[in-house]
Every structure is written in structure tokens, then in C-alpha cells.
Design a protein around this motif. Structure first.
Motif, PDB file in Angstrom:
ATOM      1  N   ARG A 208       0.806  -1.200   0.000  1.00  0.00           N
ATOM      2  CA  ARG A 208       0.000   0.000   0.000  1.00  0.00           C
ATOM      3  C   ARG A 208       0.848   1.263   0.000  1.00  0.00           C
ATOM      4  O   ARG A 208       0.364   2.333  -0.374  1.00  0.00           O
ATOM      5  CB  ARG A 208      -0.912  -0.044   1.235  1.00  0.00           C
ATOM      6  N   LYS A 211       0.789   3.708  -3.001  1.00  0.00           N
ATOM      7  CA  LYS A 211      -0.275   4.707  -3.145  1.00  0.00           C
ATOM      8  C   LYS A 211      -1.320   4.421  -4.226  1.00  0.00           C
ATOM      9  O   LYS A 211      -2.455   4.844  -4.092  1.00  0.00           O
ATOM     10  CB  LYS A 211       0.284   6.121  -3.413  1.00  0.00           C
ATOM     11  N   SER A 233       0.934  -7.180  -1.560  1.00  0.00           N
ATOM     12  CA  SER A 233       0.305  -7.473  -0.268  1.00  0.00           C
ATOM     13  C   SER A 233      -1.204  -7.610  -0.485  1.00  0.00           C
ATOM     14  O   SER A 233      -1.732  -7.270  -1.545  1.00  0.00           O
ATOM     15  CB  SER A 233       0.590  -6.360   0.727  1.00  0.00           C
ATOM     16  N   VAL A 248       0.445 -12.401  -1.950  1.00  0.00           N
ATOM     17  CA  VAL A 248       1.202 -13.383  -1.179  1.00  0.00           C
ATOM     18  C   VAL A 248       0.934 -13.198   0.306  1.00  0.00           C
ATOM     19  O   VAL A 248       0.570 -12.112   0.750  1.00  0.00           O
ATOM     20  CB  VAL A 248       2.733 -13.310  -1.455  1.00  0.00           C
ATOM     21  N   GLN A 250      -0.388 -15.255   4.178  1.00  0.00           N
ATOM     22  CA  GLN A 250      -1.134 -16.350   4.782  1.00  0.00           C
ATOM     23  C   GLN A 250      -2.383 -16.732   4.002  1.00  0.00           C
ATOM     24  O   GLN A 250      -2.685 -17.899   3.835  1.00  0.00           O
ATOM     25  CB  GLN A 250      -1.543 -15.897   6.165  1.00  0.00           C
ATOM     26  N   THR A 251      -3.135 -15.724   3.541  1.00  0.00           N
ATOM     27  CA  THR A 251      -4.352 -16.036   2.793  1.00  0.00           C
ATOM     28  C   THR A 251      -4.112 -15.985   1.284  1.00  0.00           C
ATOM     29  O   THR A 251      -5.032 -16.190   0.511  1.00  0.00           O
ATOM     30  CB  THR A 251      -5.493 -15.065   3.172  1.00  0.00           C
ATOM     31  N   SER A 266       4.329  -3.092   5.102  1.00  0.00           N
ATOM     32  CA  SER A 266       4.661  -2.866   6.512  1.00  0.00           C
ATOM     33  C   SER A 266       5.305  -4.082   7.169  1.00  0.00           C
ATOM     34  O   SER A 266       6.135  -3.939   8.049  1.00  0.00           O
ATOM     35  CB  SER A 266       3.413  -2.446   7.283  1.00  0.00           C
ATOM     36  N   GLN A 270       0.722 -11.650   8.953  1.00  0.00           N
ATOM     37  CA  GLN A 270       0.041 -12.478   7.944  1.00  0.00           C
ATOM     38  C   GLN A 270       0.727 -12.377   6.586  1.00  0.00           C
ATOM     39  O   GLN A 270       0.649 -13.291   5.778  1.00  0.00           O
ATOM     40  CB  GLN A 270      -1.421 -12.048   7.787  1.00  0.00           C
ATOM     41  N   HIS A 271       1.370 -11.245   6.340  1.00  0.00           N
ATOM     42  CA  HIS A 271       2.139 -11.132   5.095  1.00  0.00           C
ATOM     43  C   HIS A 271       3.406 -11.987   5.207  1.00  0.00           C
ATOM     44  O   HIS A 271       3.714 -12.782   4.321  1.00  0.00           O
ATOM     45  CB  HIS A 271       2.496  -9.674   4.804  1.00  0.00           C
ATOM     46  N   ASN A 285      11.363   0.760   2.914  1.00  0.00           N
ATOM     47  CA  ASN A 285      10.209   1.362   3.566  1.00  0.00           C
ATOM     48  C   ASN A 285      10.599   2.742   4.092  1.00  0.00           C
ATOM     49  O   ASN A 285      11.708   2.930   4.593  1.00  0.00           O
ATOM     50  CB  ASN A 285       9.755   0.454   4.723  1.00  0.00           C
ATOM     51  N   ASP A 303      12.087   6.754   0.694  1.00  0.00           N
ATOM     52  CA  ASP A 303      10.881   6.847  -0.124  1.00  0.00           C
ATOM     53  C   ASP A 303      11.050   5.950  -1.361  1.00  0.00           C
ATOM     54  O   ASP A 303      11.974   6.141  -2.156  1.00  0.00           O
ATOM     55  CB  ASP A 303      10.698   8.316  -0.530  1.00  0.00           C
ATOM     56  N   ALA A 304      10.151   5.006  -1.515  1.00  0.00           N
ATOM     57  CA  ALA A 304      10.249   4.057  -2.633  1.00  0.00           C
ATOM     58  C   ALA A 304      10.339   4.779  -3.979  1.00  0.00           C
ATOM     59  O   ALA A 304      11.026   4.314  -4.892  1.00  0.00           O
ATOM     60  CB  ALA A 304       9.045   3.121  -2.627  1.00  0.00           C
TER      61      ALA A 304
END
Ligand code: FAD
Ligand code: AMP
Lengths: 322, 246
Positions: A208, A211, A233, A248, A250-251, A266, A270-271, A285, A303-304
Motif C-alpha cells: 500500500r 499509493k 500485499s 502473497v 497467509q491467505t 509494513s 500475515q504477510h 520502507n 521513499d520508494a
């Protein structure tokens, strides 16, 4: 008694994960003083199966196997295992493996462990394998207590070793006359990305922090420079910035590439559950407190939108010098 | 339409994992258990949506001890009509499949749904085993499901893409992300759940073909090496010479 290993083709070549499985089966066969036999449907060149350690290759022959329907395939592998007197059958824990291995296990009353990450330990009467549990937070050693055993391997868990070995390739005609699968395939949607996420050596993933979907150009450029697959994510997929198959975690899909780039992600537990098996992890990050840095090998705080273009340049320079 | 959804009880994803008895047992002390996300968010919710449009019933089934009743009640609060708990402490996936098969074989379910995998043992095996034991077709990793009369149309993940298949009911199906959106139980649902039937069924005979010998926590990563944002070429150099990843 041999060790049977189910293998597959993709785009006319033996899959990388299948070669891992053949390697695994041949190491196991050596431990048990026997040999590994690979089964495969399809007509492409299978010399790689021999190089990976198969003594014999059974080419499954039956018109009905064109569709890789799970009922047909289960029966075909069952017949091959019976013909070879195989008590141990090795699969890859991919989508086909998930559709057929457990069905076959119930049919043969074979103890099965899925997602295996290590060579089996055989001593006295015990046969144990290791797998990840609790979404990668721990490993468990499982004992397989039945005579017949099915081991389904987590892809990218083993290095691939090829030798000059050649396998004897024989046609194996499968009898499916009494089986009529009620499942009718209506449509196949091929994944258009060149590189499948689970097969990729390098994966570039973004979250995220990017943006919006319009900013993925630099992520794709970075992936292209590296010969990497792209991932994302969960919120990114949920907001339809990126296709669902890139999700990608856990779910989503669990991956374990050699190198994983997490950009503007972040690092939620779960990621991490889906990526913490990666060999090397790089996190980029803007927040130096981002949890991902605790699970990364290398980190850049920045900053990416500034770091990624510079990184692409640096990689291009590096490639040019190689 | 009669639907059965198998729900597993798993530690909440943020749980800190620990083991006891010489690393042979998962330490459940202080662990918050929830319905396995695939079973709840995707299988159960899609089953309820189908019931809402086509009529019929949704039964949830759990194999486990009385301590999992709070999770079962949550399934009822989300909207299942009734629940079955099979009194057994399942030892492996095959034992679970045998228990479910023994219960379901003469109940006339049109659709039996499981999750793609449990997030604690990550097996993904129960669905295929169950289909075999009940001699039913199995569609794995379903991301979309519709039912028209007695035919199910399912989109599911296959290697290299997705496939749309049609299959007559009854059918066993494993649910993956995409089938539905998670639902949060409302007050009315929670109240209703208290009086919905939860039947405890004795265990059938089952076989255990595998067992866990020991557990070990995954090693953490050693400290992250930071590289200044102005010198990404240093990162490239380290990835090449140190990590041997380039
Ligand atoms: C049961 C359950 C299952 C889940 N399964 C998954 C799963 O499978 N996969 C998954 O990913 N998530 C999953 N989640 C969600 C997960 O908890 C997180 O919400 C999600 O991973 C956060 O995504 P993100 O890191 O992209 O976004 P955010 O948490 O919003 O993080 C964005 C990051 O970008 C950084 N950033 C912002 N701007 C910039 C910039 N200009 N340059 C660089 N960095 C920047 C921020 O510092 C931040 O760290 C699940 C949640 C639950 C409850
Ligand atoms: N104890 C259980 N009771 C009911 N259903 C279960 C149980 N364990 C597993 N399942 C079902 O089987 C699916 C796959 O589990 P597994 O093969 O263990 O990963 C889960 O998503 C559940 O739907």
C-alpha cells in the motif's frame, strides 16, 4: 519396490519443482537401496528427469489424461505405483498435487505429509519428515506410520542437481475405461505473466506504500531488470490495484524465492507468513520502525519513489559489468 | 440445497507460538482460537449466500473437544442453521476425513465444503481425502462458486492459471480466497446462535497414519543490515558478494 515421483511439464519443459522432486526421490531411493521412477503425462523431451536422478520414466498414456482431471490422474498414478510396487510416492505441493495427492492417500490408506521441506530421516522402523507449521512460525517433525507413504514437497525447498545420468523412458498405458469424471472443463484462463510466482527465483513485491496502481511501472521495471516475478500485499489485491494471483501471504500464495524485495509493505505477520521462507529478504520502507525490518536481511529506509529508480539504475550498471 | 461446511479451530494469526512437554505439544495456554479463515471467510460465507438465494440449509461440522464450542457458536452467529461437533481429538488429516465421511455418508448433503488448508498445520489434505472416502468428485482451491439447479459452476486455481469447471452435485470443494467477503456477526446473529442446535456426535472408528514427533520454532533472521537510501549500489554489491543472490 521403487520410489515413484509424479512430475509435470510446463510450456514443453519439465517443471523446476518436478526436478526438485526427482532429486528428492532419488536421494530417498538411495537410502532405501532402490531407484526412483518418474511418471509424466505429455510428450515433450524428458531427458531432464534422467539428469535429475530418475532411473526410469513412465509416460502415462491415455486420451483422457489430456485434461489432467484429478480422478483420471489419481487412477493413473495408482496404476503406475502398483506396477512399480512403489510404497512411497512423491508429489510437489502445487495445485495439481493438492488436487490429487490427498485423494490417492485416502485410496491407498497411505500416511501423507504435505509441504515437506527436508529429506526424510529413516532409522530403525521410523520414517520422519519435516514441514512448516503455524504459517512458517515453526517446523514439525512428522512420523509416517503406514507401509504406504505419500510425501508432498514444498516447492523451492531443495537445490536442483543435474548429472549426466539418463533414464529409460517407457510408455505406460493407463486403463481408465470404467472411470468417467463428472467434472467438465468449460474454460481455461492461462496466467499471462511470463514467470510463475512460485517458480520464480527472485520476487519483487509491493504494498500500500505505493499509493495507487498507476505507480507500479517502476516495480515492473525493477522486476524486469532482475528477471523477477511480481507480487503484492493483500490490501493491494483487495483494492484491485493488482491481480489476485499476485497476493502473497497467509491467505494468498506462499512463496520461498531466493531473493524477495518488499517495497512499501509494513510487514504484518500475515504477510510474513507467506514469504518468510525466502532465502534473502530486502525491505524498502519510508518508516524506519516498519516491522518488516525485523524480518529482513537488508533494509533501506527511504521513499520508494526515489529509491526504486536509483536501484534499477544501480542494477543496470551492475549487469553491464558482469 | 443442503450444505455442510467443515470448520477447524485454529490459533488467531497474531498468536505467539510456544511448545511444551519437550517440544512435543503446542502450548494452548492463553491462546485465542478462531475459525480457520478459509473455512469462515470463504466457505461458510459463500454457503450462506447460496442458501439465501436458493433456499436450503447450512450445517457446520467440527471435530474436536468441548473447548471449541465458542468457535462453533461464532459460525452459528454468522448464520449457519445448525452445528455438529464430533467428540474426538483428531490426530491427523486422514482421521478428520474419516470422521467427516462417517457422519456425512447418509445425510444427503449436496455440497460439502472445506477450507483450502488450516493455518496451523497447513495440510490442505482433508478435502481430497474426504472426496475419496465418500466417492465424490473434488474441486480444489475454488475461488468462485455458483449453483444452477443440480450443477455447480466453479472457478478454481490450477497450475499456470485458473479453470472454470462444471460438475453435478453432490460435490466436495475446498475454498480459497475470492469466493466471498468476510461477514461480521451482528447482535441478532449472536443472540440467535445461543439457541440454535449444536449436536454432539460420538466419534466413529478412525485411523491415524501420521503423528507429530516434535516441534521447533523457526529461527528468526539475524539483524537487518541497513544501507543508505542514497547508495543503492551498495545493496546490489551486498546482494552479489555477501548474499550470493545476484
Ligand atoms: C487473518 C488475516 C489474514 C491476512 N492475510 C494476509 C496475506 O495473506 N497477505 C498480506 O499481505 N496481508 C494479509 N493480511 C493483512 C495484513 O494484516 C496487513 O494489513 C497487510 O499485509 C498490510 O499491507 P501493506 O503492508 O501493503 O499496507 P500497510 O500496512 O498500509 O503498509 C504500507 C507500508 O508502506 C510504507 N510506505 C508508505 N509510503 C511509502 C513510500 N513512499 N516509500 C516506501 N514505503 C512507504 C509504510 O511505512 C508502511 O509500512 C491478513 C490479515 C488477517 C487478519
Ligand atoms: N478438526 C476439524 N474439524 C472440522 N473440519 C476440519 C478439521 N480439521 C480440518 N478441517 C477441514 O479441513 C480443511 C483442510 O484442513 P487441513 O487438511 O488440515 O489443512 C480445513 O480448512 C477444514 O475445512
Amino acid at each position: 519396490m521403487s520410489i515413484l515421483v509424479y512430475t509435470e511439464l510446463s510450456k514443453g519443459k519439465v517443471k523446476k519443482s518436478s526436478l526438485e522432486a526427482v532429486n528428492y526421490a532419488s536421494r530417498l531411493a538411495a537410502q532405501l537401496n532402490t531407484t526412483a521412477t518418474a511418471v509424466i503425462a505429455g510428450d515433450a523431451d524428458v531427458a531432464d528427469l534422467g539428469k535429475a536422478g530418475a532411473k526410469k520414466v513412465l509416460r502415462l498414456k491415455n486420451e483422457k489424461l489430456k485434461s489432467l482431471d484429478s480422478l483420471y490422474l489419481t487412477a493413473a498414478i495408482e496404476q503406475a505405483a502398483a506396477a512399480e510396487g512403489a510404497d512411497v510416492i512423491v508429489f510437489v505441493y502445487d495445485f495439481t498435487g493438492k488436487a490429487i495427492a490427498s485423494r490417492l492417500a485416502a485410496r491407498l490408506k497411505a500416511g501423507m505429509v504435505a509441504g515437506v521441506v527436508d529429506n526424510p530421516v529413516i532409522s530403525g522402523g521410523s520414517f520422519t519428515v519435516k514441514k512448516n507449521v503455524f504459517s512458517g512460525k515453526a517446523t514439525a517433525v512428522y512420523s509416517l506410520n503406514s507401509t504406504k507413504k505419500i510425501i508432498s514437497l514444498l516447492a523451492s525447498s531443495f537445490p536442483i542437481e543435474l548429472t549426466a545420468n539418463t533414464a529409460e523412458v517407457v510408455d505406460f498405458s493407463v486403463n481408465l475405461d470404467t472411470i468417467n469424471s463428472p467434472v467438465k472443463v468449460k474454460e481455461v484462463k492461462q496466467d499471462t505473466s511470463e514467470l510463475s510466482l512460485t517458480d520464480a527465483d527472485i520476487v519483487v513485491s509491493a504494498g500500500r506504500g505505493l499509493k495507487g496502481p498507476e505507480n507500479w511501472g517502476m516495480i515492473e521495471d525493477l522486476a524486469k531488470t532482475l528477471g523477477a516475478a511480481t507480487a503484492c500485499s493483500r490490501p493491494v489485491a483487495d483494492m484491485h490495484w493488482r491481480p489476485h494471483h499476485e497476493h502473497v501471504g497467509q491467505t494468498g500464495t506462499a512463496i520461498r524465492p531466493n531473493l524477495y524485495f518488499a517495497i512499501g509493505i509494513s510487514g504484518a505477520i500475515q504477510h510474513l507468513a507467506g514469504v518468510n521462507g525466502s532465502k534473502t529478504i530486502v525491505a524498502i520502507n519510508s518508516d524506519k520502525e516498519a516491522p518488516f525490518f525485523k524480518s529482513a536481511d537488508y533494509g533501506i529506509v527511504g521513499d520508494a519513489f526515489e529509491v526504486v529508480p536509483k536501484l534499477i539504475q544501480a542494477l543496470k550498471t551492475f549487469k553491464a559489468q558482469q | 440445497m443442503k450444505i455442510l461446511v467443515c470448520i477447524s479451530n485454529v490459533p488467531d494469526t497474531t498468536t505467539k507460538i510456544a511448545f511444551t512437554n519437550n517440544d512435543t505439544t503446542f502450548n494452548t495456554a492463553g491462546v485465542q482460537f478462531v475459525i480457520n479463515p478459509y473455512d469462515e471467510w470463504y466457505a461458510l460465507v459463500r454457503a450462506l449466500e447460496l442458501k439465501e438465494t436458493l433456499g436450503g440449509s447450512v450445517t457446520i461440522l467440527h471435530i474436536g473437544g468441548a473447548d471449541s464450542e465458542p468457535t462453533i457458536r461464532k459460525g452459528l452467529a454468522i448464520g449457519a442453521d445448525d452445528a455438529i461437533r464430533i467428540e474426538s481429538n483428531p490426530s491427523d488429516a486422514f482421521a478428520v476425513a474419516e470422521q467427516v465421511a462417517a457422519y456425512a455418508k447418509d445425510k444427503g448433503f449436496d455440497l460439502i465444503m472445506v477450507g483450502k488448508e488450516t493455518i496451523n498445520y497447513n495440510g490442505g489434505m482433508v478435502g481430497g481425502m474426504l472426496a475419496e472416502l465418500l466417492n465424490l468428485p473434488f474441486v480444489s482451491m475454488a475461488t468462485k462458486l455458483d449453483v444452477n439447479g443440480t450443477i455447480a459452476t466453479v472457478e478454481h486455481d490450477v497450475d499456470g492459471g485458473t479453470e472454470v469447471v462444471e460438475c453435478p452435485l453432490p460435490l466436495v470443494l475446498s475454498a480459497n480466497k475470492g469466493m466471498a467477503e468476510a461477514r461480521i456477526p451482528n447482535m441478532r446473529g449472536i443472540m440467535a446462535a445461543r439457541t440454535k442446535p449444536l449436536t454432539v456426535v460420538p466419534a466413529a472408528v478412525s485411523n491415524t497414519l501420521t503423528n507429530v514427533v516434535s516441534y521447533k520454532l523457526a529461527p528468526g533472521r539475524t539483524d537487518c543490515k541497513f544501507i543508505d537510501a542514497s547508495t543503492p549500489e551498495k545493496l546490489v554489491e551486498l546482494l552479489h558478494s555477501e548474499a550470493k543472490a545476484l
